[in-house]
Scaffold this motif. Structure first.
Motif, PDB file in Angstrom:
ATOM      1  N   ASP A  86     -22.785 -22.095  -1.727  1.00  0.00           N
ATOM      2  CA  ASP A  86     -23.346 -20.957  -2.452  1.00  0.00           C
ATOM      3  C   ASP A  86     -23.158 -19.701  -1.595  1.00  0.00           C
ATOM      4  N   THR A  87     -23.201 -18.561  -2.230  1.00  0.00           N
ATOM      5  CA  THR A  87     -22.930 -17.292  -1.559  1.00  0.00           C
ATOM      6  C   THR A  87     -23.897 -17.040  -0.402  1.00  0.00           C
ATOM      7  N   GLU A  88     -25.165 -17.353  -0.592  1.00  0.00           N
ATOM      8  CA  GLU A  88     -26.167 -17.094   0.448  1.00  0.00           C
ATOM      9  C   GLU A  88     -25.895 -17.926   1.711  1.00  0.00           C
ATOM     10  N   THR A  89     -25.643 -19.204   1.534  1.00  0.00           N
ATOM     11  CA  THR A  89     -25.363 -20.068   2.683  1.00  0.00           C
ATOM     12  C   THR A  89     -24.078 -19.629   3.370  1.00  0.00           C
ATOM     13  N   ALA A  90     -23.035 -19.364   2.576  1.00  0.00           N
ATOM     14  CA  ALA A  90     -21.756 -18.930   3.144  1.00  0.00           C
ATOM     15  C   ALA A  90     -21.925 -17.640   3.938  1.00  0.00           C
ATOM     16  N   SER A  91     -22.650 -16.674   3.390  1.00  0.00           N
ATOM     17  CA  SER A  91     -22.855 -15.398   4.080  1.00  0.00           C
ATOM     18  C   SER A  91     -23.611 -15.596   5.388  1.00  0.00           C
ATOM     19  N   HIS A  92     -24.624 -16.427   5.352  1.00  0.00           N
ATOM     20  CA  HIS A  92     -25.402 -16.711   6.566  1.00  0.00           C
ATOM     21  C   HIS A  92     -24.522 -17.359   7.629  1.00  0.00           C
ATOM     22  N   TRP A  93     -23.760 -18.371   7.235  1.00  0.00           N
ATOM     23  CA  TRP A  93     -22.900 -19.064   8.193  1.00  0.00           C
ATOM     24  C   TRP A  93     -21.808 -18.145   8.723  1.00  0.00           C
ATOM     25  N   LEU A  94     -21.241 -17.303   7.866  1.00  0.00           N
ATOM     26  CA  LEU A  94     -20.205 -16.375   8.323  1.00  0.00           C
ATOM     27  C   LEU A  94     -20.759 -15.386   9.346  1.00  0.00           C
ATOM     28  N   ARG A  95     -21.944 -14.864   9.102  1.00  0.00           N
ATOM     29  CA  ARG A  95     -22.571 -13.963  10.083  1.00  0.00           C
ATOM     30  C   ARG A  95     -22.774 -14.684  11.407  1.00  0.00           C
ATOM     31  N   GLU A  96     -23.250 -15.903  11.334  1.00  0.00           N
ATOM     32  CA  GLU A  96     -23.524 -16.675  12.542  1.00  0.00           C
ATOM     33  C   GLU A  96     -22.231 -16.973  13.310  1.00  0.00           C
ATOM     34  N   VAL A  97     -21.181 -17.377  12.605  1.00  0.00           N
ATOM     35  CA  VAL A  97     -19.921 -17.692  13.292  1.00  0.00           C
ATOM     36  C   VAL A  97     -19.305 -16.437  13.900  1.00  0.00           C
ATOM     37  N   ARG A  98     -19.406 -15.310  13.209  1.00  0.00           N
ATOM     38  CA  ARG A  98     -18.891 -14.053  13.787  1.00  0.00           C
ATOM     39  C   ARG A  98     -19.615 -13.717  15.075  1.00  0.00           C
ATOM     40  N   GLU A  99     -20.920 -13.869  15.074  1.00  0.00           N
ATOM     41  CA  GLU A  99     -21.713 -13.580  16.274  1.00  0.00           C
ATOM     42  C   GLU A  99     -21.377 -14.574  17.392  1.00  0.00           C
ATOM     43  N   ILE A 100     -21.243 -15.833  17.061  1.00  0.00           N
ATOM     44  CA  ILE A 100     -20.863 -16.846  18.045  1.00  0.00           C
ATOM     45  C   ILE A 100     -19.498 -16.492  18.646  1.00  0.00           C
ATOM     46  N   SER A 101     -18.569 -16.091  17.814  1.00  0.00           N
ATOM     47  CA  SER A 101     -17.237 -15.709  18.284  1.00  0.00           C
ATOM     48  C   SER A 101     -17.318 -14.532  19.257  1.00  0.00           C
ATOM     49  N   ARG A 102     -18.143 -13.538  18.936  1.00  0.00           N
ATOM     50  CA  ARG A 102     -18.331 -12.394  19.840  1.00  0.00           C
ATOM     51  C   ARG A 102     -18.933 -12.842  21.172  1.00  0.00           C
ATOM     52  N   MET A 103     -19.885 -13.754  21.094  1.00  0.00           N
ATOM     53  CA  MET A 103     -20.525 -14.259  22.316  1.00  0.00           C
ATOM     54  C   MET A 103     -19.515 -15.018  23.182  1.00  0.00           C
ATOM     55  N   ILE A 104     -18.657 -15.799  22.546  1.00  0.00           N
ATOM     56  CA  ILE A 104     -17.627 -16.528  23.295  1.00  0.00           C
ATOM     57  C   ILE A 104     -16.678 -15.531  23.954  1.00  0.00           C
ATOM     58  N   GLN A 105     -16.282 -14.512  23.219  1.00  0.00           N
ATOM     59  CA  GLN A 105     -15.393 -13.489  23.783  1.00  0.00           C
ATOM     60  C   GLN A 105     -16.029 -12.847  25.012  1.00  0.00           C
ATOM     61  N   SER A 106     -17.316 -12.604  24.965  1.00  0.00           N
ATOM     62  CA  SER A 106     -18.016 -12.029  26.121  1.00  0.00           C
ATOM     63  C   SER A 106     -18.006 -12.982  27.311  1.00  0.00           C
ATOM     64  N   LEU A 107     -18.180 -14.281  27.040  1.00  0.00           N
ATOM     65  CA  LEU A 107     -18.105 -15.262  28.129  1.00  0.00           C
ATOM     66  C   LEU A 107     -16.727 -15.222  28.783  1.00  0.00           C
ATOM     67  N   ILE A 108     -15.691 -15.216  27.962  1.00  0.00           N
ATOM     68  CA  ILE A 108     -14.324 -15.211  28.485  1.00  0.00           C
ATOM     69  C   ILE A 108     -14.070 -13.930  29.280  1.00  0.00           C
ATOM     70  N   ALA A 109     -14.455 -12.801  28.722  1.00  0.00           N
ATOM     71  CA  ALA A 109     -14.238 -11.520  29.407  1.00  0.00           C
ATOM     72  C   ALA A 109     -14.994 -11.489  30.739  1.00  0.00           C
ATOM     73  N   GLY A 110     -16.177 -12.090  30.751  1.00  0.00           N
ATOM     74  CA  GLY A 110     -16.981 -12.098  31.974  1.00  0.00           C
ATOM     75  C   GLY A 110     -16.335 -12.849  33.126  1.00  0.00           C
ATOM     76  N   ILE A 111     -15.624 -13.927  32.812  1.00  0.00           N
ATOM     77  CA  ILE A 111     -14.999 -14.669  33.909  1.00  0.00           C
ATOM     78  C   ILE A 111     -13.589 -14.172  34.216  1.00  0.00           C
ATOM     79  N   GLU A 112     -12.955 -13.506  33.271  1.00  0.00           N
ATOM     80  CA  GLU A 112     -11.610 -12.983  33.528  1.00  0.00           C
ATOM     81  C   GLU A 112     -11.639 -11.724  34.385  1.00  0.00           C
ATOM     82  N   HIS A 113     -12.762 -11.052  34.430  1.00  0.00           N
ATOM     83  CA  HIS A 113     -12.862  -9.816  35.204  1.00  0.00           C
ATOM     84  C   HIS A 113     -13.518  -9.994  36.559  1.00  0.00           C
ATOM     85  N   ARG A 114     -13.575 -11.228  37.007  1.00  0.00           N
ATOM     86  CA  ARG A 114     -14.152 -11.488  38.334  1.00  0.00           C
ATOM     87  C   ARG A 114     -13.121 -11.301  39.399  1.00  0.00           C
TER      88      ARG A 114
END
Length: 114
Positions: A86-114
């Motif tokens: 359903d649209t509500e579940t999909a929207s919620h999961w998409l927001r969550e995955v986008r945020e998770i992806s951003r968080m992962i990118q921050s982890l990667i950037a944090g160790i690549e700039h050491r």
């Protein structure tokens, strides 16, 4: 610190469990298996990367996790389009995955700039 202490790991593991529960009764075994594997791959690769000793290995596994997040987002879009979600579940999961992806990118950037 342990990988279980990472907020991104906790959120991705929770999302993976939600996806498993949601699709547990799905008769479309191919789709169910694919979306649950993508969802499971995110926290698993985060954990495996965290447990690696070298920065290079860590970044590689976290990159896999980010790739799996993109795969999962695609599957959520398709599930919504074919009315498996359903649209509500999909929207919620998409927001969550986008945020998770951003968080992962921050982890990667944090160790690549050491």
């Amino acid at each position: 610190m342990r990988f279980e202490d990472l907020e991104v790991w906790r959120r991705s593991a929770r999302l993976s469990a939600d996806i498993y529960r949601y699709f547990a009764q799905s008769r479309d075994f191919g789709f169910r298996d694919q979306i649950t594997r993508s969802g499971l791959s995110v926290p698993c690769n985060l954990a495996e990367g965290y447990e690696r000793l070298s920065t290079r290995d860590r970044a590689r596994f976290w990159s896999y996790a980010k790739g799996s997040a993109g795969e999962l987002r695609t599957q959520i879009y398709i599930a919504r389009e074919i009315e498996y979600l359903d649209t509500e579940t999909a929207s919620h999961w998409l927001r969550e995955v986008r945020e998770i992806s951003r968080m992962i990118q921050s982890l990667i950037a944090g160790i690549e700039h050491r």
